[in-house]
Design an enzyme around this catalytic site. Structure first.
Site, PDB file in Angstrom:
ATOM      1  N   GLY A   1     -68.846  16.340 -31.651  1.00 30.85           N
ATOM      2  CA  GLY A   1     -68.969  16.570 -33.088  1.00 30.85           C
ATOM      3  C   GLY A   1     -68.754  18.037 -33.380  1.00 30.85           C
ATOM      4  O   GLY A   1     -68.933  18.874 -32.498  1.00 30.85           O
TER       5      GLY A   1
ATOM      6  N   ASN B   1     -69.381  21.773 -35.354  1.00 32.22           N
ATOM      7  CA  ASN B   1     -70.608  22.534 -35.593  1.00 32.22           C
ATOM      8  C   ASN B   1     -71.344  21.953 -36.784  1.00 32.22           C
ATOM      9  O   ASN B   1     -70.737  21.628 -37.782  1.00 32.22           O
ATOM     10  CB  ASN B   1     -70.276  23.984 -35.949  1.00 32.22           C
ATOM     11  CG  ASN B   1     -69.786  24.736 -34.750  1.00 32.22           C
ATOM     12  OD1 ASN B   1     -70.011  24.310 -33.624  1.00 32.22           O
ATOM     13  ND2 ASN B   1     -69.100  25.829 -34.990  1.00 32.22           N
ATOM     14  N   GLY B   2     -72.643  21.844 -36.675  1.00 32.05           N
ATOM     15  CA  GLY B   2     -73.417  21.369 -37.815  1.00 32.05           C
ATOM     16  C   GLY B   2     -73.371  19.861 -37.994  1.00 32.05           C
ATOM     17  O   GLY B   2     -73.856  19.352 -38.996  1.00 32.05           O
ATOM     18  N   SER B   3     -72.803  19.144 -37.027  1.00 33.62           N
ATOM     19  CA  SER B   3     -72.738  17.688 -37.161  1.00 33.62           C
ATOM     20  C   SER B   3     -74.056  17.043 -36.771  1.00 33.62           C
ATOM     21  O   SER B   3     -74.276  15.873 -37.021  1.00 33.62           O
ATOM     22  CB  SER B   3     -71.620  17.137 -36.280  1.00 33.62           C
ATOM     23  OG  SER B   3     -71.886  17.447 -34.926  1.00 33.62           O
ATOM     24  N   GLY B   4     -74.913  17.807 -36.137  1.00 35.37           N
ATOM     25  CA  GLY B   4     -76.205  17.276 -35.731  1.00 35.37           C
ATOM     26  C   GLY B   4     -76.250  16.860 -34.274  1.00 35.37           C
ATOM     27  O   GLY B   4     -77.239  16.286 -33.818  1.00 35.37           O
ATOM     28  N   LYS B   5     -75.204  17.178 -33.513  1.00 36.48           N
ATOM     29  CA  LYS B   5     -75.194  16.672 -32.141  1.00 36.48           C
ATOM     30  C   LYS B   5     -76.236  17.351 -31.252  1.00 36.48           C
ATOM     31  O   LYS B   5     -76.831  16.698 -30.404  1.00 36.48           O
ATOM     32  CB  LYS B   5     -73.796  16.734 -31.521  1.00 36.48           C
ATOM     33  CG  LYS B   5     -73.223  18.108 -31.311  1.00 36.48           C
ATOM     34  CD  LYS B   5     -71.864  17.965 -30.622  1.00 36.48           C
ATOM     35  CE  LYS B   5     -71.291  19.267 -30.152  1.00 36.48           C
ATOM     36  NZ  LYS B   5     -71.120  20.296 -31.174  1.00 36.48           N
ATOM     37  N   SER B   6     -76.480  18.632 -31.497  1.00 38.68           N
ATOM     38  CA  SER B   6     -77.501  19.300 -30.681  1.00 38.68           C
ATOM     39  C   SER B   6     -78.887  18.757 -31.004  1.00 38.68           C
ATOM     40  O   SER B   6     -79.727  18.617 -30.119  1.00 38.68           O
ATOM     41  CB  SER B   6     -77.472  20.804 -30.929  1.00 38.68           C
ATOM     42  OG  SER B   6     -76.770  21.436 -29.895  1.00 38.68           O
TER      43      SER B   6
ATOM     44  N   GLU C   1     -73.442  21.426 -24.148  1.00 39.78           N
ATOM     45  CA  GLU C   1     -72.344  22.398 -24.018  1.00 39.78           C
ATOM     46  C   GLU C   1     -72.568  23.332 -22.842  1.00 39.78           C
ATOM     47  O   GLU C   1     -72.378  24.538 -22.949  1.00 39.78           O
ATOM     48  CB  GLU C   1     -72.174  23.191 -25.312  1.00 39.78           C
ATOM     49  CG  GLU C   1     -71.829  22.294 -26.469  1.00 39.78           C
ATOM     50  CD  GLU C   1     -71.297  23.053 -27.659  1.00 39.78           C
ATOM     51  OE1 GLU C   1     -70.748  24.144 -27.469  1.00 39.78           O
ATOM     52  OE2 GLU C   1     -71.411  22.531 -28.776  1.00 39.78           O
TER      53      GLU C   1
END
Lengths: 289, 558
Positions: free
Chosen positions: A42, A44-49, A160
């Site tokens: 996803g 940046n900012g997609s919420g994957k982290s 990552e």
């Protein structure tokens, strides 16, 4: 025995300093099976982290929803981040792994042997007693992975973990993850490098806190196979929404673009190549007409 | 861009024998490739004057980067510093102002432009990243990660300079952002700015490149070539210690068949050429690749990093403590200058034997010596036995004597700091306090906290150094002595991003600890220290005999 891990209707809200709230995960549900390998991608900012931390069982502020940890067990699972330096608490690889084992309450007399074994698995035996300043970034990351994975967890999340590394070092970290997977650990692998995706592994793509795609790596890059073989060129190439990858704001890798272009010209047949091995034969065919 | 003069970036390496000169031309995009640890960032920061450029002379046009300042000190040339703008890895870490406008204005401050031009440049820079003037009043701290990155890029683009230096600009940038950056850099090059960027993303960077700079694995050579030439020379990748990218391996059969290298950058053109059955031939322009030798690069850095390891690590921490206490008492007991000399000899021997890197604590040591001198001089000023004011040599020497002994004890103490890592210290304290393999949780927590703080001090220091370097690049600081208010301001500029970086580090460390289960287990295993061996006894016996000898001479000549 149904011991898969389950995230059910999870919403994570976050509030900034001005008390404006924003949605990081939006009513998201996901299942993860024991021993599964899952690529999580996803922009940046997609919420994957955020999702990665939830999966790793790390406490998230503002999370609402239900979660069954299943095979992963109670408590936090192993979690490896981008920056090795924030994850290393000792002075040398040996001390680091030993420190990790102590907190897993491994009996003291077993620790030295286990440390030795872990060092060998990541190939850091020769560097076992060197201070961090003498290790490369890749070696430090390997030490962090070894410490996180010490004492075999059923689930390990890589957030990552290879993004700061060059190709050779990244390959070693991936190799170790593969090894853990081979030994039965479930692996959640977050990445920005879409070249890392394997065509037959499961890929979950997030955008704006929701799951946009859940399927194989090949389908993620190329879309679904057109119905029947007699419809070449049906697959639209120029970003009309066929590729889930571009939908999520991610850059289609060069080779995937090339494969789609060649397919549109009738030069490549489905399934389109997505690994080094597949490419090796894909273009050679054309060499001997 | 700002002036018509030639402002190529010239980099001269004074290597043995061979002429080593690299000229990077404005109006071109240069992509620097190399493996981790070959020294890419180090090199770009040397070009920016943030690190001393040992063995390398750098010029921006006619302006040398370093020159002799007042009193022969070598200082940075502000003219050269203003010739570039530098975007570090994660440039958004440096944002430190309250509004987007202040942030951009800060970047422009060193150029002393008229207010109208400042305004113009700020608006143009915002436009370049796709923003309107509405963004000017926003706070950088309330932006999302991606927006912060955009602002940092706007800062880069705002400066009226000839060169843009970028370190891994695509990492953490999403696909539309990467495309926009590509377009923006092409435009800037067409307008005459020179661009030098580091990237490991060859798919993104090579189509953009006019010239490629390949740093060899050890960092001792730079190969300059065109991106098309690089496609035909897999061995050059190998030379740089890099694997040939997968995309290049995959299309190698097409290149072998004679598909022109210039079509590679567009997948569509390449596919079309591949679909044509007959081979095309392209007359490759004669190779213009060249190799420049450098010197004193990664090998030298390796050398510097590889501090001789201390043999003290082979001893039991308890033995080291014991030895330290015994020797300290003996040194502090000295009453004469002869005794201090003997103590000094022992301390020197200890430093040599333990290979204690004194350089690491140079600041502390110099500070202590100055303090010693001041205290002694102050002690020396007073009334003599006869009641006259003046400088009393006797009192001065007495004070110096006691301070000298303290200094020697301090020197030996550094050995403990080297040999006993924070976790080792924690472990030895734990086993000291443990009762039946358990330790009180509160004590446990305290010891762990202290150990972790000690562990992260070097990380804090290197973060501070990192932001100090960035402050040079942004503030165009020449390194001349500055006034006190200037100094305070500078520290403020470094401290804000530094503190944010510490918070991030702390967050990550907390997550890592949580995922490792630290704190969840009530009683972690307490590992016994290594056994007390003969060599520990040996060390203690030597120390006791030295102390005994010192004790015997303590009053000598006093």
């Amino acid at each position: 025995m149904n011991d898969r891990m389950l995230v059910h209707r999870l919403t994570v809200l976050s509030e900034n300093e001005r008390a404006e709230s924003s949605v990081r995960l939006d009513d998201l549900s996901l299942e993860l099976n024991r021993g599964e390998w899952l690529y999580l991608v996803g922009a940046n900012g997609s919420g994957k982290s955020t999702l990665a931390r939830v999966l790793a069982g790390i406490y998230e502020d503002g999370a609402v929803g239900r979660m069954e940890r299943g095979f992963a067990g109670e408590g936090a699972s192993a979690y490896v981040m981008q920056q090795p330096d924030a994850q290393l608490f000792a002075a040398t690889p040996r001390e680091e792994i030993s420190f990790a084992l102590e907190w897993r309450a491994v009996p003291a007399e077993r620790i030295p042997a286990l440390v030795e074994q872990a060092l060998q698995e990541v190939g850091l035996l020769r560097q076992a007693d060197l201070p961090w300043a003498e290790l490369s970034g890749g070696q430090r990351q390997l030490a962090a992975v070894a410490a996180a994975a010490a004492c075999r967890t059923p689930l390990i999340v890589f957030d990552e973990a290879t993004s700061m590394l060059d190709e050779a070092a990244a390959e070693r970290v991936r190799g170790f993850a593969k090894r853990l997977h081979g030994q039965g650990s479930a692996v959640v692998w977050l990445t920005q490098r879409l070249e890392e995706l394997e065509p037959d592994a499961r890929v979950v793509a997030l955008a704006a806190g929701r799951i946009r795609f859940d399927g194989t790596g090949r389908a993620f890059l190329f879309g679904r196979e057109p119905n029947g073989p007699g419809l070449p060129g049906l697959l639209s190439v120029s970003g009309s929404g066929s590729s889930a990858c571009e939908d999520c704001g991610l850059k289609l890798p060069y080779l995937a673009k090339l494969a789609l272009e060649l397919h549109a010209l009738g030069e490549l047949e489905w399934p389109l190549p997505a690994t080094k091995e597949e490419w090796a034969t894909a273009l050679e065919r054309r060499e001997t007409p | 861009m700002t002036s018509g003069r030639d402002s190529h970036l010239v980099c001269r390496f004074d290597s043995a024998g061979t002429e080593g000169q690299l000229i990077l031309q404005t109006g071109r995009i240069h992509v620097l490739l190399g493996k981790n640890g070959a020294g890419k960032t180090h090199w770009i920061e040397s070009l920016a004057g943030l690190l001393p450029s040992a063995g390398m002379g750098v010029r921006f046009g006619d302006e040398p980067l370093w020159r002799a300042g007042a009193r022969g000190r070598i200082v940075r040339n502000p003219q050269a510093l203003r010739a570039y703008a530098y975007a570090t890895q994660a440039p958004e870490d440096q944002l430190a102002h309250r509004t987007v406008e202040e942030e951009l204005a800060e970047t422009l401050k060193p150029y002393s432009l008229p207010p109208e031009e400042v305004r113009e440049r700020i608006v143009a820079a915002l436009r370049a990243v796709g923003w309107s003037e509405d963004w000017l009043a926003r706070s950088p701290f309330l932006l999302s990660g991606g927006e912060k990155r955009r602002l940092a890029l706007a800062c880069l683009l705002a400066a009226p300079c000839d060169w843009l230096l970028l370190d891994e600009p695509t990492s953490g940038l999403d696909a539309p952002g990467q495309e926009a950056l590509q377009a923006q850099l092409r435009l800037r090059a067409a307008e005459g700015q020179g661009i030098l960027l580091i990237s490991h993303d060859t798919e993104w960077a090579l189509p953009l490149a006019d010239r490629v700079l390949l740093l060899s694995a050890g960092g001792e050579r730079v190969r300059e070539c065109s991106p098309e030439e690089l496609l035909g020379h897999p061995e050059w990748w190998e030379e740089a210690g890099l694997p040939v990218p997968e995309w290049l391996q995959a299309i190698a059969p097409l290149l072998k068949r004679g598909v022109p290298a210039s079509l590679v950058w567009s997948p569509r053109d390449l596919a079309r050429a591949a679909a044509k059955r007959e081979a095309e031939t392209e007359d490759l322009s004669p190779g213009s690749s060249s190799v420049v030798r450098r010197r004193g690069t990664s090998a030298a850095r390796e050398q510097r990093r590889r501090i001789a390891r201390t043999p003290l690590l082979f001893f039991d921490p308890r033995a080291l403590w014991l030895v330290y206490v015994i020797l300290s008492i003996a040194i502090l007991a000295q009453r004469s200058w002869w005794g201090v000399a003997a103590g000094g000899a022992i301390a020197a021997a200890g430093v040599a034997f333990g290979r204690i890197p004194l350089g690491r604590w140079r600041g502390v040591l110099v500070g202590f010596l100055l303090f010693t001198l001041t205290v002694s001089v102050v002690a020396g000023i007073g009334r003599s036995a006869g009641g006259e004011w003046g400088f009393q040599v006797g009192a001065f020497l007495t004070a110096l004597h006691s301070m000298a002994r303290t200094f020697l004890v301090l020197l030996l103490g550094l050995g403990l700091a080297v040999a006993i890592t924070p976790l080792r210290l924690r472990r030895s304290l734990e086993s000291l306090f443990a009762y039946r393999g358990r330790i009180a949780p509160i004590l446990q927590k305290f010891l762990l906290t202290v150990a972790l703080m000690l562990r992260f001090i070097p990380v804090f220091l290197s973060e501070w150094e990192r932001f100090s370097r960035y402050a040079i690049a942004r503030g165009k600081e020449s390194g001349r002595r500055r006034s006190v208010p200037g100094l305070v301001k500078r520290i403020g500029r470094i401290a804000t991003p530094f503190l944010f970086s510490l918070f991030r580090l702390g967050d990550q460390a907390a997550i890592a600890l949580e995922s490792r289960g630290v704190g969840r287990v009530a009683s972690p295993t307490i590992v016994k220290l290594g056994r007390w061996t003969a060599k520990d006894w040996g060390l203690v016996i030597i120390a006791v005999s030295l102390a005994a000898a010192l004790w015997l001479v303590r009053g000598l000549g006093a």
